[in-house]
Design an enzyme around this catalytic site. Structure first.
Site, PDB file in Angstrom:
ATOM      1  N   ASP A  56       0.819  -1.204   0.000  1.00  0.00           N
ATOM      2  CA  ASP A  56       0.000   0.000   0.000  1.00  0.00           C
ATOM      3  C   ASP A  56       0.858   1.261   0.000  1.00  0.00           C
ATOM      4  O   ASP A  56       1.794   1.395   0.802  1.00  0.00           O
ATOM      5  CB  ASP A  56      -0.898  -0.014   1.246  1.00  0.00           C
ATOM      6  CG  ASP A  56      -1.761   1.218   1.364  1.00  0.00           C
ATOM      7  OD1 ASP A  56      -2.662   1.388   0.535  1.00  0.00           O
ATOM      8  OD2 ASP A  56      -1.511   2.030   2.287  1.00  0.00           O
TER       9      ASP A  56
ATOM     10  N   GLU B 271       1.404  -0.158  -4.965  1.00  0.00           N
ATOM     11  CA  GLU B 271       0.617   1.068  -5.168  1.00  0.00           C
ATOM     12  C   GLU B 271       1.608   2.219  -5.018  1.00  0.00           C
ATOM     13  O   GLU B 271       2.209   2.376  -3.958  1.00  0.00           O
ATOM     14  CB  GLU B 271      -0.503   1.218  -4.142  1.00  0.00           C
ATOM     15  CG  GLU B 271      -1.319   2.482  -4.400  1.00  0.00           C
ATOM     16  CD  GLU B 271      -2.239   2.859  -3.249  1.00  0.00           C
ATOM     17  OE1 GLU B 271      -3.213   3.592  -3.498  1.00  0.00           O
ATOM     18  OE2 GLU B 271      -1.995   2.442  -2.099  1.00  0.00           O
TER      19      GLU B 271
END
Length: 583
Positions: A266, A298
């Site tokens: 993330d 990400e």
């Protein structure tokens, strides 16, 4: 936990590892890095406290009588006791006791599973909590496999405060959330997935901790970088070895102890340390040479260098989502502003080269974003029309099924599932769900008030919520009803959507996947407002051509003589989408 590929070379190195270690004869070694403290007590439920020994570099350790299932914690002083930040399980929540777990007790049915090649990947992102925890999610796996999904990606499961959370407020990254199930329940879920041929990916958060239950700052202030900040508070100091090991060993734990097939990291742009990212990827690659392990980022930086063959398999392609959202809905506020100017040309670049922003400065920003990506394989990009972020970060959590018309969404779905980038679906997409997916937490007292008001304040600059009364209608993240409403239910046209997904994924697996390795773009042509056609050279030299029209005006798609036309309209795709394959 020591790394699977690494045997400690000294006693000090062996002790400088996070988490407990079961020894022989009913004993265990407990460890904690607490450089801010001069003394530390190990408390075992039902036993006498044990004074821990401190090393010069701030590691505390103690050996004590303890069997699997024993509850333990660390006493910092008369006022504060804390759980193990590398606890594998908790009893009584993130403020309660840590539980000693035998990491080798589970007997895997699918012990020979080695994963699947990346090109075969079709991901469905799911939230374990809204689907009934690990047991409830396990019950849904056969249907997912039947419809053509090859991997589930589970939103973070790390222990968090309360009983419900998106997962991005985790504070104990090594422990699974009690409300989802036990470590054994999670392994049972993974085992079942592997039995069905499904890979399991896990979303992990290494850029911040949640606001309730993170005690690291009370005894290891060096865990955080006082000179750096993130949207969630102080940045983790991954340049310091104990902090690096905390996160790299956590990644190793999921892949080794739980046999997870891949990780989605993330918001790594908030970590801002490429050396750490590269070290983590290389350690993982070296540790599991005989398995397919997939690592996905990400990364708002659109950094093509991180997608080198020995590092990360792919990056979530937010650019694809954002430009498709603008074309489907006409929205141009917030992060959609950077895609509202000539979105057709931006879609063309995305299909041809992956990233839209490759060094340009988006509108409203003061810095350039991205690096050139045209030389990368198409499979380096994970694309999606919806996910937890762009749905749940909406004030009312609306899905595209209620934001655009059905034909345009079906055309966009066909594009997602047949183009050579790796597709990601969001739970409920397959059934045309109209259920919102909202931001939910389970905080209390002052923190609950702060989260509620902070959430509503985020939307003050949006025209629909400029009025304070309008913002009051934004659901309270802490309300039980907000969580309940976020469970995906089949939409009113569910069977038609099921048929479309089944047919498109069958085409993908039979016609696209066998040709997908090293696919490269051959060019894109803008046909009109909202309309483009794109071509790719596939691995067997066949040419895949896709034409799509999301605009209001009709356009003529290029001639398809000599090509095999996929019969998509029979599957429910609209005439505004066409896909062909030429040998």
């Amino acid at each position: 936990m020591p790394r699977p590929d690494h045997q400690p070379t000294s006693e000090s190195e062996r002790l400088a590892a996070w988490g407990p270690e079961l020894l022989s004869n009913g004993r265990a070694r407990f460890r904690l890095w607490a450089p801010d403290k001069r003394a530390m007590i190990l408390e075992l439920d039902g036993a006498a406290p044990v004074t821990m020994e401190r090393s010069a570099d701030g590691w505390f350790s103690a050996v004590a009588d303890a069997e699997p299932g024993a509850r333990y914690r660390f006493r910092l002083d008369d006022e504060l006791v804390v759980p193990d930040p590398a606890s594998r399980a908790q009893s009584g929540g993130v403020h309660g006791w840590s539980v000693l777990i035998d990491l080798t007790a589970y007997r895997w049915r699918s012990a020979e599973w080695r994963g699947r090649p990346w090109e075969e990947t079709v991901i469905e992102e799911v939230h374990a909590g809204v689907l009934g925890g690990f047991p409830g999610l396990a019950e849904r796996l056969p249907e997912m496999a039947e419809r053509g999904v090859t991997a589930i990606e589970i939103m973070p499961v790390a222990a968090f405060a309360g009983s419900r959370n998106w997962g991005y407020d985790g504070v104990l990254p090594y422990a699974v959330a009690e409300s989802y199930g036990s470590p054994e329940d999670f392994k049972t879920l993974i085992d079942r997935a592997h039995d069905l041929g499904l890979m399991v990916f896990l979303d992990v958060v290494y850029n911040h901790f949640g606001p309730d239950g993170n005690y690291l700052g009370a005894y290891a202030s060096d865990f955080f970088d006082a000179d750096a900040d993130t949207p969630w508070g102080g940045a983790v100091a991954v340049s310091r070895e104990p902090v690096r090991r905390f996160f790299i060993d956590n990644a190793m734990m999921w892949l080794d102890e739980y046999r997870i097939d891949g990780l989605r990291f993330d918001a790594v742009h908030a970590i801002a340390d490429n050396a750490f990212l590269d070290e983590m990827a290389k350690e993982v690659r070296a540790a599991f040479p005989d398995r397919y392990i997939h690592l996905v980022l990400e990364n708002e930086h659109n950094d093509a260098e991180r997608l080198a063959p020995d590092l990360y398999d792919a990056q979530w392609n937010d650019d694809f989502h954002n430009v498709l959202h603008v074309l489907l809905t006409g929205e141009d506020e917030g992060y959609y502003a950077g895609f509202a100017d000539n979105p057709t040309a931006k879609l063309a670049r995305c299909l041809a080269e992956g990233f839209i922003y490759q060094g340009e400065t988006p509108p409203g920003s003061d810095h350039a974003r991205g690096t050139p990506s045209g030389g990368l394989s198409t499979t380096r990009f994970v694309s999606f029309l919806q996910n937890h972020d762009q749905t749940g970060n909406r004030a009312m959590g609306e899905r595209l099924t209620v934001l655009t018309d059905s034909d345009r969404l079906r055309a966009a779905t066909a594009l997602l599932l047949l183009m050579p980038q790796i597709p990601l679906l969001f739970m409920g997409d397959y059934e045309g769900s109209h259920s919102p997916f909202l931001f939910f937490t389970d905080f209390h007292d002052d923190l609950a008030d702060a989260v509620r008001e902070g959430r509503r304040g985020e939307f003050a600059s949006f025209s629909a919520f400029a009025d304070p009364e309008a913002r009051e209608r934004i659901p309270d993240p802490n309300a039980q009803s907000t969580f309940n409403t976020s469970r995906p239910e089949p939409g009113p046209d569910a069977e038609r959507w099921r048929r479309l997904y089944r047919e498109l994924l069958t085409l993908r697996h039979t016609q696209i996947v066998p040709r997908l390795a090293s696919a490269q773009g051959l060019g894109v042509e803008v046909l009109g407002k909202g309309a483009v056609t794109a071509r790719w050279r596939m691995a067997d030299s066949a040419v895949l051509s896709i034409a799509i029209n999301l605009g209001e005006d009709g356009v003529c798609f290029p001639d398809v003589e000599g090509e095999t036309l996929f019969e998509l309209q029979r599957a429910g795709a609209p005439a505004s989408f066409r896909a062909t394959l030429a040998a």
